[in-house]
Structures are given as structure tokens and as C-alpha cells.
Design a protein around this motif. Structure first.
Motif, PDB file in Angstrom:
ATOM      1  N   LEU A   7      -7.802   3.615  10.263  1.00 35.90           N
ATOM      2  CA  LEU A   7      -6.416   3.592  10.723  1.00 35.90           C
ATOM      3  C   LEU A   7      -6.278   2.764  11.992  1.00 35.90           C
ATOM      4  CD1 LEU A   7      -3.489   4.559  10.512  1.00 35.90           C
ATOM      5  CD2 LEU A   7      -4.152   6.618  11.786  1.00 35.90           C
ATOM      6  N   LYS A   8      -7.195   2.958  12.922  1.00 33.84           N
ATOM      7  CA  LYS A   8      -7.127   2.203  14.180  1.00 33.84           C
ATOM      8  C   LYS A   8      -7.300   0.712  13.927  1.00 33.84           C
ATOM      9  CE  LYS A   8      -9.103   2.088  18.819  1.00 33.84           C
ATOM     10  NZ  LYS A   8     -10.086   2.706  19.753  1.00 33.84           N
ATOM     11  N   ASN A  15      -1.310  -5.828  14.651  1.00 35.20           N
ATOM     12  CA  ASN A  15      -0.734  -6.053  15.995  1.00 35.20           C
ATOM     13  C   ASN A  15       0.315  -4.992  16.346  1.00 35.20           C
ATOM     14  OD1 ASN A  15      -2.263  -8.438  16.508  1.00 35.20           O
ATOM     15  ND2 ASN A  15      -0.825  -9.590  15.198  1.00 35.20           N
ATOM     16  N   LEU A  16      -0.018  -3.742  16.028  1.00 33.20           N
ATOM     17  CA  LEU A  16       0.886  -2.630  16.330  1.00 33.20           C
ATOM     18  C   LEU A  16       0.256  -1.729  17.375  1.00 33.20           C
ATOM     19  CD1 LEU A  16       2.016  -1.545  12.736  1.00 33.20           C
ATOM     20  CD2 LEU A  16       3.407  -2.773  14.425  1.00 33.20           C
ATOM     21  N   THR A  17       1.047  -1.298  18.314  1.00 39.41           N
ATOM     22  CA  THR A  17       0.575  -0.280  19.251  1.00 39.41           C
ATOM     23  C   THR A  17       0.758   1.088  18.599  1.00 39.41           C
ATOM     24  OG1 THR A  17       2.763   0.000  20.248  1.00 39.41           O
ATOM     25  CG2 THR A  17       1.327  -1.714  21.186  1.00 39.41           C
ATOM     26  N   GLN A  18       0.165   2.094  19.196  1.00 44.43           N
ATOM     27  CA  GLN A  18       0.334   3.449  18.663  1.00 44.43           C
ATOM     28  C   GLN A  18       1.813   3.861  18.678  1.00 44.43           C
ATOM     29  OE1 GLN A  18      -2.215   6.037  20.974  1.00 44.43           O
ATOM     30  NE2 GLN A  18      -4.011   5.619  19.670  1.00 44.43           N
ATOM     31  N   SER A  33      -2.202   9.128  17.987  1.00 45.32           N
ATOM     32  CA  SER A  33      -3.434   9.210  18.770  1.00 45.32           C
ATOM     33  C   SER A  33      -4.353  10.299  18.223  1.00 45.32           C
ATOM     34  CB  SER A  33      -3.094   9.488  20.233  1.00 45.32           C
ATOM     35  OG  SER A  33      -4.277   9.640  20.993  1.00 45.32           O
ATOM     36  N   ALA A  34      -3.757  11.422  17.823  1.00 44.63           N
ATOM     37  CA  ALA A  34      -4.554  12.522  17.272  1.00 44.63           C
ATOM     38  C   ALA A  34      -5.199  12.126  15.951  1.00 44.63           C
ATOM     39  CB  ALA A  34      -3.668  13.755  17.079  1.00 44.63           C
ATOM     40  N   TRP A  35      -4.520  11.310  15.159  1.00 43.03           N
ATOM     41  CA  TRP A  35      -5.118  10.831  13.907  1.00 43.03           C
ATOM     42  C   TRP A  35      -6.317   9.920  14.200  1.00 43.03           C
ATOM     43  CZ3 TRP A  35       0.201   8.991  11.604  1.00 43.03           C
ATOM     44  CH2 TRP A  35       0.963  10.115  11.238  1.00 43.03           C
ATOM     45  N   GLU A  36      -6.133   9.043  15.169  1.00 46.86           N
ATOM     46  CA  GLU A  36      -7.176   8.052  15.458  1.00 46.86           C
ATOM     47  C   GLU A  36      -8.380   8.668  16.176  1.00 46.86           C
ATOM     48  OE1 GLU A  36      -5.532   4.695  17.458  1.00 46.86           O
ATOM     49  OE2 GLU A  36      -4.340   4.044  15.729  1.00 46.86           O
ATOM     50  N   PHE A  54       0.507  -0.870   5.234  1.00 48.49           N
ATOM     51  CA  PHE A  54      -0.638  -1.770   5.418  1.00 48.49           C
ATOM     52  C   PHE A  54      -1.059  -2.462   4.124  1.00 48.49           C
ATOM     53  CE2 PHE A  54      -1.606   1.393   8.929  1.00 48.49           C
ATOM     54  CZ  PHE A  54      -1.126   0.566   9.938  1.00 48.49           C
ATOM     55  N   ASN A  55      -0.328  -2.185   3.038  1.00 46.89           N
ATOM     56  CA  ASN A  55      -0.614  -2.815   1.740  1.00 46.89           C
ATOM     57  C   ASN A  55      -2.074  -2.604   1.327  1.00 46.89           C
ATOM     58  OD1 ASN A  55      -0.012  -4.240  -0.607  1.00 46.89           O
ATOM     59  ND2 ASN A  55      -0.499  -6.230   0.317  1.00 46.89           N
TER      60      ASN A  55
END
Length: 253
Positions: A7-8, A15-18, A33-36, A54-55
Motif C-alpha cells: 500500500l505504501k 505521488n499521493l500523500t497519506q 497511517s494505521a494501514w501502512e 491503483f488499477n
């Protein structure tokens, strides 16, 4: 790699921030953040959204690789989850629709009840729970032909059903000792006409005499402040309500 690492990496490759990813998924940045960090996992619906965003096949997102399966016998994990998500959305829509319908019905019934108890002829006219009935009252003296007036009508011979109606009957055509017959639904008067006393059943006349006597008792009790008379409590309802179900009767002769 594990889901948290995938995921991270996918987020960074896009190019996405959390915070930006959280906005796409309608969650908070802390949730992403908890997922990552591996503290918890997103639900199936969110996983489905991530695979579309994310295809990437859902199996690869979940397990790090695509899992081949016999298409003739088994559905893929992605297909099954996709079906579960669609069913979940469908159940949610049905639940919202049913809840909205129940809420509308509850509001509608509440409006009808408030209209009935507040004497609203407009609401009573469309109230499907009310039926038309015929009530009788003595024609008041000194009323103008086109003016509205208000009086209590007795709606049955037993004297236990009363309605406080406001209406205009037109000019008295010369009838002595006139009464008024009203065809009404709650407080909505559809039609009213002046009739002679001989047209009115003696039980209705008795009820109206009983109400007149009760009115006199109420005035006397109020003047002397002797409000312990049980009839006083009954007339209090006639004083403050638009429909009364207490029995009031008088002499039949």
C-alpha cells in the motif's frame, strides 16, 4: 511484500500523500497511517476501491500475487469480493430507502394526529383514518348569514362523541327552533344545513341539553371556585379540546 508495504509503495508511486489518499477513500490520514504500519486492515469495500484506484488486481493487493483458479469451478477472490461489495451497497440502499419510508410514514401520522387534536380542518380533510359523520347542534342566535361560528356538535345518539366545529350555514329560512345538521370529517365540514327541531332525533336533543347544563355547572363552579365537582373536570375537556369522547346526556323530554 505485505499489504502494508504494498500500500505504501503504491501510494508513493502514484505521488499521493497519506492525506490525499485518505481524501480519495473518505477516511482520515490517521486511518491510512494505521494501514501502512500494519495496525489494522481496511474493509472489503475499501480494498475494492483501492484496487480500482491503483488499477491492480485485488488478489495481488491482498496476497502480493495473483492467484490462478479454475474458472469453470471457482470464482476469483476479486470477483467474489466485488460481488460482496455490490451486495453490501445494495443492502445499504435498501436499508436507507426503507428507513426513509418509515420516517416519512411516522412524520405523516404525526402530522395527522396533530391536525386532529389541534382542530385543523385542512389536515382532517385529507386524513385517511377519519370517516364522515353527521353531527347536530342548536343554531346560535344573532349569527350573520355569511359569518363563521363555532359550536359543539353531538355525533351520535349515545352522547359520547363530540366535535367542536366552525362553519357558516347561511341565513335561516324562517325555521322556528332551528338546529344545524353538519356532515363532517374531523373538523372539516363538507356540508351543513339548518333543519327544524322535528327533524332531529330526541337523543341528539337530549345530548345538547346535557351539554348546556354541563356548561352552566362549569361556569358556576368556576365562579365559586368549587372545582371538586366531577362534571367540572369533564367540561374542562370541552373548554380546551376539539374532540371529546366523554358521555354527556340530558333529559329526553
Amino acid at each position: 511484500m505485505s499489504f502494508k508495504d504494498d500500500l505504501k509503495e503504491l501510494r508513493q508511486q502514484s505521488n499521493l500523500t497519506q492525506k490525499e489518499l485518505a481524501k480519495h477513500l473518505y477516511v482520515t490520514r490517521q486511518t491510512v497511517s494505521a494501514w501502512e504500519t500494519g495496525k489494522n486492515m481496511p474493509n472489503l469495500e475499501t480494498l475494492h476501491t483501492l484496487s480500482q484506484l491503483f488499477n491492480i488486481p485485488l488478489e495481488k493487493l491482498l496476497f502480493g500475487e495473483e492467484i490462478p483458479m479454475n474458472k469453470d469451478k471457482y470464482q476469483s477472490v476479486a470477483t467474489q469480493i466485488d460481488l460482496d461489495v455490490k451486495l453490501k451497497k445494495r443492502y445499504r440502499l435498501w436499508t436507507i430507502a426503507l428507513s426513509s419510508l418509515i420516517s416519512l410514514l411516522a412524520v405523516g401520522v404525526a402530522i395527522l394526529m396533530v391536525g386532529y387534536h389541534s382542530g385543523s380542518s385542512t389536515i382532517d380533510r385529507i386524513n385517511p383514518f377519519l370517516s364522515y359523520q353527521v353531527g347536530y347542534a342548536k343554531l346560535p342566535h344573532g349569527k350573520k348569514a355569511d359569518a363563521d361560528w363555532t359550536a359543539w356538535f353531538t355525533d351520535n345518539m349515545m352522547g359520547n362523541d363530540w366535535s367542536k366545529l366552525t362553519l357558516a350555514t347561511g341565513e335561516n329560512p324562517g325555521i322556528k327552533d332551528p338546529y344545524v345538521m353538519a356532515f363532517h370529517k374531523g373538523n372539516y365540514v363538507k356540508e351543513a344545513r339548518i333543519v327544524p327541531k322535528s327533524y332531529v332525533n330526541n337523543f341528539y336533543i337530549s345530548n345538547l341539553k346535557g351539554l348546556e347544563a354541563l356548561n352552566n355547572t362549569y361556569k358556576l363552579a368556576k365562579k365559586k371556585s368549587t372545582k371538586d365537582d366531577p362534571l367540572y373536570a369533564i367540561y374542562q375537556k370541552f373548554h380546551s379540546q376539539y374532540h371529546v369522547m366523554d358521555t354527556v346526556q340530558g333529559p329526553t323530554k
